[in-house]
Design a protein around this motif. Structure first.
Motif, PDB file in Angstrom:
ATOM      1  N   SER A  35       0.674  -1.290  -0.155  1.00  0.00           N
ATOM      2  CA  SER A  35       0.122   0.043   0.095  1.00  0.00           C
ATOM      3  C   SER A  35       0.818   1.287   0.104  1.00  0.00           C
ATOM      4  O   SER A  35       1.938   1.308   0.382  1.00  0.00           O
ATOM      5  CB  SER A  35      -0.932  -0.041   1.249  1.00  0.00           C
ATOM      6  N   GLY A  36       0.351   2.514  -0.378  1.00  0.00           N
ATOM      7  CA  GLY A  36       0.956   3.675  -0.617  1.00  0.00           C
ATOM      8  C   GLY A  36       2.162   3.574  -1.528  1.00  0.00           C
ATOM      9  O   GLY A  36       2.119   2.684  -2.536  1.00  0.00           O
ATOM     10  N   GLY A  37       3.247   4.268  -1.511  1.00  0.00           N
ATOM     11  CA  GLY A  37       4.461   4.386  -2.519  1.00  0.00           C
ATOM     12  C   GLY A  37       5.746   4.413  -1.950  1.00  0.00           C
ATOM     13  O   GLY A  37       5.740   4.868  -0.693  1.00  0.00           O
ATOM     14  N   THR A  38       6.664   4.236  -2.802  1.00  0.00           N
ATOM     15  CA  THR A  38       8.015   4.414  -2.234  1.00  0.00           C
ATOM     16  C   THR A  38       8.254   5.811  -2.540  1.00  0.00           C
ATOM     17  O   THR A  38       8.124   6.242  -3.763  1.00  0.00           O
ATOM     18  CB  THR A  38       9.069   3.578  -2.939  1.00  0.00           C
ATOM     19  N   TYR A  39       8.727   6.662  -1.340  1.00  0.00           N
ATOM     20  CA  TYR A  39       9.159   8.084  -1.812  1.00  0.00           C
ATOM     21  C   TYR A  39      10.555   8.505  -1.189  1.00  0.00           C
ATOM     22  O   TYR A  39      10.956   7.779  -0.444  1.00  0.00           O
ATOM     23  CB  TYR A  39       8.199   8.893  -0.821  1.00  0.00           C
ATOM     24  N   VAL A  40      11.125   9.368  -2.109  1.00  0.00           N
ATOM     25  CA  VAL A  40      12.565   9.709  -1.979  1.00  0.00           C
ATOM     26  C   VAL A  40      12.341  11.266  -1.425  1.00  0.00           C
ATOM     27  O   VAL A  40      11.539  11.847  -1.942  1.00  0.00           O
ATOM     28  CB  VAL A  40      13.425   9.610  -2.989  1.00  0.00           C
ATOM     29  N   LYS A  41      13.214  11.511  -0.313  1.00  0.00           N
ATOM     30  CA  LYS A  41      12.958  13.019   0.205  1.00  0.00           C
ATOM     31  C   LYS A  41      14.587  13.385   0.876  1.00  0.00           C
ATOM     32  O   LYS A  41      15.450  12.571   0.919  1.00  0.00           O
ATOM     33  CB  LYS A  41      12.214  12.883   1.280  1.00  0.00           C
ATOM     34  N   LEU A  42      14.466  14.758   1.017  1.00  0.00           N
ATOM     35  CA  LEU A  42      15.826  15.368   1.436  1.00  0.00           C
ATOM     36  C   LEU A  42      15.422  15.382   2.960  1.00  0.00           C
ATOM     37  O   LEU A  42      14.156  15.933   3.275  1.00  0.00           O
ATOM     38  CB  LEU A  42      16.084  16.819   1.099  1.00  0.00           C
ATOM     39  N   LEU A  43      16.145  14.812   3.964  1.00  0.00           N
ATOM     40  CA  LEU A  43      15.764  14.856   5.304  1.00  0.00           C
ATOM     41  C   LEU A  43      15.410  16.232   5.974  1.00  0.00           C
ATOM     42  O   LEU A  43      14.623  16.336   6.833  1.00  0.00           O
ATOM     43  CB  LEU A  43      16.962  13.869   6.077  1.00  0.00           C
ATOM     44  N   GLU A  44      16.595  16.983   5.709  1.00  0.00           N
ATOM     45  CA  GLU A  44      16.252  18.455   6.194  1.00  0.00           C
ATOM     46  C   GLU A  44      15.715  19.334   4.982  1.00  0.00           C
ATOM     47  O   GLU A  44      16.870  20.058   4.481  1.00  0.00           O
ATOM     48  CB  GLU A  44      17.811  18.878   6.703  1.00  0.00           C
ATOM     49  N   SER A  45      14.569  19.187   4.792  1.00  0.00           N
ATOM     50  CA  SER A  45      14.205  20.261   3.779  1.00  0.00           C
ATOM     51  C   SER A  45      14.017  21.628   4.177  1.00  0.00           C
ATOM     52  O   SER A  45      13.646  21.584   5.391  1.00  0.00           O
ATOM     53  CB  SER A  45      12.942  19.743   2.914  1.00  0.00           C
ATOM     54  N   GLY A  46      13.771  22.670   3.282  1.00  0.00           N
ATOM     55  CA  GLY A  46      13.617  23.831   3.819  1.00  0.00           C
ATOM     56  C   GLY A  46      15.178  24.652   3.704  1.00  0.00           C
ATOM     57  O   GLY A  46      15.593  24.676   2.604  1.00  0.00           O
ATOM     58  N   GLU A  47      15.708  24.976   4.915  1.00  0.00           N
ATOM     59  CA  GLU A  47      16.917  25.826   5.120  1.00  0.00           C
ATOM     60  C   GLU A  47      17.715  25.099   6.006  1.00  0.00           C
ATOM     61  O   GLU A  47      17.551  24.678   6.923  1.00  0.00           O
ATOM     62  CB  GLU A  47      16.498  27.351   5.161  1.00  0.00           C
ATOM     63  N   LYS A  48      19.154  25.356   5.736  1.00  0.00           N
ATOM     64  CA  LYS A  48      20.132  24.928   6.542  1.00  0.00           C
ATOM     65  C   LYS A  48      21.320  25.975   6.413  1.00  0.00           C
ATOM     66  O   LYS A  48      21.597  26.405   5.403  1.00  0.00           O
ATOM     67  CB  LYS A  48      20.629  23.579   6.159  1.00  0.00           C
ATOM     68  N   VAL A  49      22.122  26.132   7.606  1.00  0.00           N
ATOM     69  CA  VAL A  49      23.384  26.939   7.581  1.00  0.00           C
ATOM     70  C   VAL A  49      24.534  26.142   7.898  1.00  0.00           C
ATOM     71  O   VAL A  49      24.445  25.329   9.045  1.00  0.00           O
ATOM     72  CB  VAL A  49      23.135  28.021   8.539  1.00  0.00           C
ATOM     73  N   LEU A  50      25.639  26.310   7.133  1.00  0.00           N
ATOM     74  CA  LEU A  50      26.825  25.649   7.419  1.00  0.00           C
ATOM     75  C   LEU A  50      27.736  26.896   7.726  1.00  0.00           C
ATOM     76  O   LEU A  50      28.074  27.711   6.760  1.00  0.00           O
ATOM     77  CB  LEU A  50      27.334  24.823   5.989  1.00  0.00           C
ATOM     78  N   ALA A  51      28.087  27.156   8.811  1.00  0.00           N
ATOM     79  CA  ALA A  51      28.987  28.151   9.191  1.00  0.00           C
ATOM     80  C   ALA A  51      30.583  27.748   9.630  1.00  0.00           C
ATOM     81  O   ALA A  51      30.693  26.573  10.468  1.00  0.00           O
ATOM     82  CB  ALA A  51      28.467  28.765  10.391  1.00  0.00           C
ATOM     83  N   PHE A  52      31.265  28.229   8.935  1.00  0.00           N
ATOM     84  CA  PHE A  52      32.662  27.619   9.271  1.00  0.00           C
ATOM     85  C   PHE A  52      33.670  28.960   9.641  1.00  0.00           C
ATOM     86  O   PHE A  52      33.624  30.238   9.445  1.00  0.00           O
ATOM     87  CB  PHE A  52      33.310  27.436   7.678  1.00  0.00           C
TER      88      PHE A  52
END
Length: 198
Positions: A35-52
């Motif tokens: 039942s349903g379907g197989t879905y592929v997603k980005l675990l952290e969708s939306g915005e993300k900041v990488l600060a170095f």
């Protein structure tokens, strides 16, 4: 009084019986089915900041994590090919909506694992595999133009037949370099406006 004791006794027996009924285990696990379907997603969708830090040595961080949510054991044990692409249209729409001026981080300033193929990641989920993390390395933070805002906008653009792209398909990764003056400031004291004393 006898009626109250009988009621308490009856309620006690009922609770005791229900506790045993609630603890019974099924004979064997039931398959999830298809039942349903197989879905592929980005675990952290939306915005993300990488600060170095503003240093000349390489610094690494997690860039994004692609997940496969399989609807059956058969789907989980099949190979799934996914393409995640840098998305200029997404960046333009983000800048328009937020009044910002983010631009692509130039490719010569960073590497990823796995590496980009052109402007995309071609990811192959092996049978039984449900996660594909991608790591990011900023090679030399001191080479960046600190007057600019950099980002890496990603979108899942395709999945093998039989797979679906989730609504969680986009991620704006903002790449910034920390400096000694970052912080929250507060102004205190009086002020004299010499140009407009009124």
């Amino acid at each position: 009084m006898t009626l109250s004791i009988n009621r308490l006794y009856t309620l006690g027996l009922l609770a005791f019986g229900l506790s045993f009924a609630a603890c019974s285990k099924p004979d064997s696990p039931v398959a999830a089915g298809k039942s349903g379907g197989t879905y592929v997603k980005l675990l952290e969708s939306g915005e993300k900041v990488l600060a170095f830090d503003a240093v000349g040595t390489p610094q690494s961080a997690g860039l994004l994590d692609v997940r496969k949510d399989a609807n059956s054991e058969e789907a989980l044990n099949s190979t799934t090919n996914v393409v995640v692409s840098l998305d200029q249209a997404y960046l333009d729409a983000y800048n328009e909506e937020n009044g910002s001026a983010y631009e692509f981080l130039p490719a010569e300033y960073y590497t990823t694992n796995p590496a980009l193929s052109g402007s995309s990641y071609n990811l192959a989920f092996a049978p039984g595999e449900f996660a594909k993390p991608i790591t990011f390395t900023l090679t030399d933070a001191t080479l960046l133009d600190f007057s600019k805002q950099y980002a890496l906008p990603y979108t899942i653009t395709s999945v093998d037949a039989g797979g679906n792209i989730s609504a969680s398909k986009t991620l704006m990764v903002k790449v910034l370099v920390k400096n000694a003056w970052d912080g929250a400031y507060e102004i205190t004291g009086g002020m004299n406006d010499l140009a407009n004393p009124g």
